[in-house]
Design an enzyme around this catalytic site. Structure first.
Site, PDB file in Angstrom:
ATOM      1  N   LYS A 142       0.944  -1.298   0.135  1.00  0.00           N
ATOM      2  CA  LYS A 142       0.129   0.111   0.157  1.00  0.00           C
ATOM      3  C   LYS A 142       0.873   1.182  -0.081  1.00  0.00           C
ATOM      4  O   LYS A 142       0.343   2.387  -0.100  1.00  0.00           O
ATOM      5  CB  LYS A 142      -0.875  -0.006   1.310  1.00  0.00           C
ATOM      6  CG  LYS A 142      -1.863  -1.297   1.162  1.00  0.00           C
ATOM      7  CD  LYS A 142      -2.686  -1.261   2.479  1.00  0.00           C
ATOM      8  CE  LYS A 142      -3.497  -2.584   2.497  1.00  0.00           C
ATOM      9  NZ  LYS A 142      -4.586  -2.815   1.729  1.00  0.00           N
ATOM     10  N   LYS A 220      -0.625 -14.235  -3.471  1.00  0.00           N
ATOM     11  CA  LYS A 220      -1.907 -14.453  -2.807  1.00  0.00           C
ATOM     12  C   LYS A 220      -3.059 -13.906  -3.644  1.00  0.00           C
ATOM     13  O   LYS A 220      -2.950 -12.698  -4.175  1.00  0.00           O
ATOM     14  CB  LYS A 220      -1.780 -13.833  -1.393  1.00  0.00           C
ATOM     15  CG  LYS A 220      -2.941 -13.872  -0.740  1.00  0.00           C
ATOM     16  CD  LYS A 220      -2.722 -13.006   0.528  1.00  0.00           C
ATOM     17  CE  LYS A 220      -3.976 -13.294   1.435  1.00  0.00           C
ATOM     18  NZ  LYS A 220      -4.927 -12.010   1.374  1.00  0.00           N
ATOM     19  N   LYS A 223      -8.557  -9.391  -2.525  1.00  0.00           N
ATOM     20  CA  LYS A 223      -9.443  -8.544  -3.003  1.00  0.00           C
ATOM     21  C   LYS A 223      -8.829  -7.315  -3.420  1.00  0.00           C
ATOM     22  O   LYS A 223      -9.250  -6.362  -4.462  1.00  0.00           O
ATOM     23  CB  LYS A 223     -10.397  -7.944  -1.823  1.00  0.00           C
ATOM     24  CG  LYS A 223     -11.421  -9.147  -1.572  1.00  0.00           C
ATOM     25  CD  LYS A 223     -12.206  -8.782  -0.365  1.00  0.00           C
ATOM     26  CE  LYS A 223     -11.568  -9.328   0.907  1.00  0.00           C
ATOM     27  NZ  LYS A 223     -12.339  -9.224   2.114  1.00  0.00           N
TER      28      LYS A 223
END
Ligand code: ATP
Ligand code: MG
Length: 356
Positions: A142, A220, A223
């Site tokens: 992020k 992975k 979402k």
């Protein structure tokens, strides 16, 4: 529930302990959950949801829709979190969680969880929070650096509060959550040593496939990474996503030998095709050369759509009755809050905060 039945037996009330009650008395608890940041995907199913469905009869099961945790990196988008509460609930019910036997709880409506988090924060150091490998990786993804929201950095502590407020013995989760369980066990030990042995040490339960990769080949499916196949995707969307999937970049012509390791097409076949022998044959053929990507992807599309069809059907039925699903969440939250309230009573006593 466990305490409730034990209490009845302890005070020696005048009715016999039935087989049902004995069974209830020894039932261990499960607590796990998901962030309502989007609908659930194949990774959730294989990493955790499948185990929850399998174990819901054997364990007293609590499933937390972690909306406050979803806000830790979505503070500016509360609408997204709100909208996805129902999406996640539809997925749960469609995947086979039965609200008659398991309890679905909305995190923000159980303020005791936030209170417990505050107590635990005094048992955890900043450097310990910064060492959590999952949080570290997510912060990098992020691009947070030092500007990480404080709530995000400490979300493993809130997870410890969730698990322990429900006195869970078992937490069915994917691999990324193992550091959270480790941190929870540390907090439980500190608390029980410093105050009183009130808390239960949980164990993680991982499945055969602990981490399903993304359609882009990243480690992975997630979402937030836009590399997911959702339980709610239509068969056409599944076909499109699979056809665009990452495979072995060195496997250009069907005759070329291809790599199965790190190839998500085979990871998905391993996870969702019951016919292990057939998958082994396909792998051998692919490694030897002579099996094209399009051919194996067509097989995968069929496997995934066969798996998803009944889930889609049930999901559509629940999606037609959102009020009924909201009622399930309301009732589950009320029931869950009672359990957390009882634990908090014991916690406050142990911490000498029971003033009146
Ligand atoms: P986000 O990107 O918003 O964090 P997520 O896809 O990581 O979403 P979570 O709600 O954080 O999903 O995870 C819920 C549960 O599903 C956790 O137990 C997690 O370990 C498990 N899980 C999520 N993705 C996978 C995956 N790809 N493979 C196996 N388990 C997974
Ligand atoms: Mg996550």
């Amino acid at each position: 529930m466990v305490e409730y039945h034990l209490a009845k037996v302890e005070i020696g009330v005048r009715f016999p302990v039935t087989a049902f009650m004995k069974n209830e008395m020894i039932k261990k608890r499960i607590l796990t959950g998901d962030r309502p940041t989007g609908p659930l995907h194949l990774g959730h199913y294989i990493g955790s949801l499948e185990n929850r469905v399998k174990l819901q009869r054997e364990y007293e099961t609590y499933i937390l829709i972690a909306d406050m945790q979803a806000l830790t990196d979505n503070a500016d988008n509360p609408e997204k979190v709100r909208k996805n509460i129902l999406e996640v609930a539809f997925d749960y019910l469609a995947a086979g969680l039965d609200p008659k036997i398991c309890t679905i709880v909305i995190q923000s409506l159980v303020p005791e969880l936030a209170e417990l988090t505050m107590y635990y924060l005094n048992l955890v150091t900043l450097s310990r929070l910064q060492r959590n490998p999952t949080v570290k990786g997510e912060m990098q993804e992020k691009g947070y650096g030092a500007n990480v929201p404080a709530g995000f950095l400490m979300y493993p502590v809130s997870q410890a509060a969730h698990i322990t407020a429900f006195k869970a013995n078992l937490v069915p989760v994917g691999e990324d959550q193992l550091p959270m369980i480790e941190q929870t066990v540390e907090i439980v030990r500190s608390f029980n040593r410093i105050y009183k042995p009130v808390l239960v040490e949980p164990k993680a339960l991982t499945s055969k496939i602990t981490r399903l990769p993304g359609t882009d080949g990243r480690a992975k499916m997630s979402k937030s990474l836009n590399n997911a196949i959702y339980l709610s995707d239509s068969s056409a969307v599944v076909a499109k996503k699979v056809m665009e999937m990452f495979t072995d970049p060195g496997h250009i012509h069907a005759e070329d030998p291809g790599k199965v390791e790190g190839n998500p097409v085979f990871a998905y076949l391993d996870a969702f095709d019951q016919d292990v022998k057939k998958v082994d044959e396909l792998k051998k053929q692919y490694q030897k050369g002579g099996l094209g990507d399009v051919e194996v992807k067509k097989i995968l599309i069929e496997v995934l759509n066969n798996f998803l069809n009944p889930i889609r059907k049930r999901r559509a039925e629940f999606a037609e009755k959102p009020e009924q699903v909201m009622r399930i969440l309301k009732e589950g939250t009320e029931k869950g809050r009672k359990v957390a309230t009882q634990t908090l009573k014991e916690v406050r006593q142990a911490m000498h905060l029971d003033y009146f």
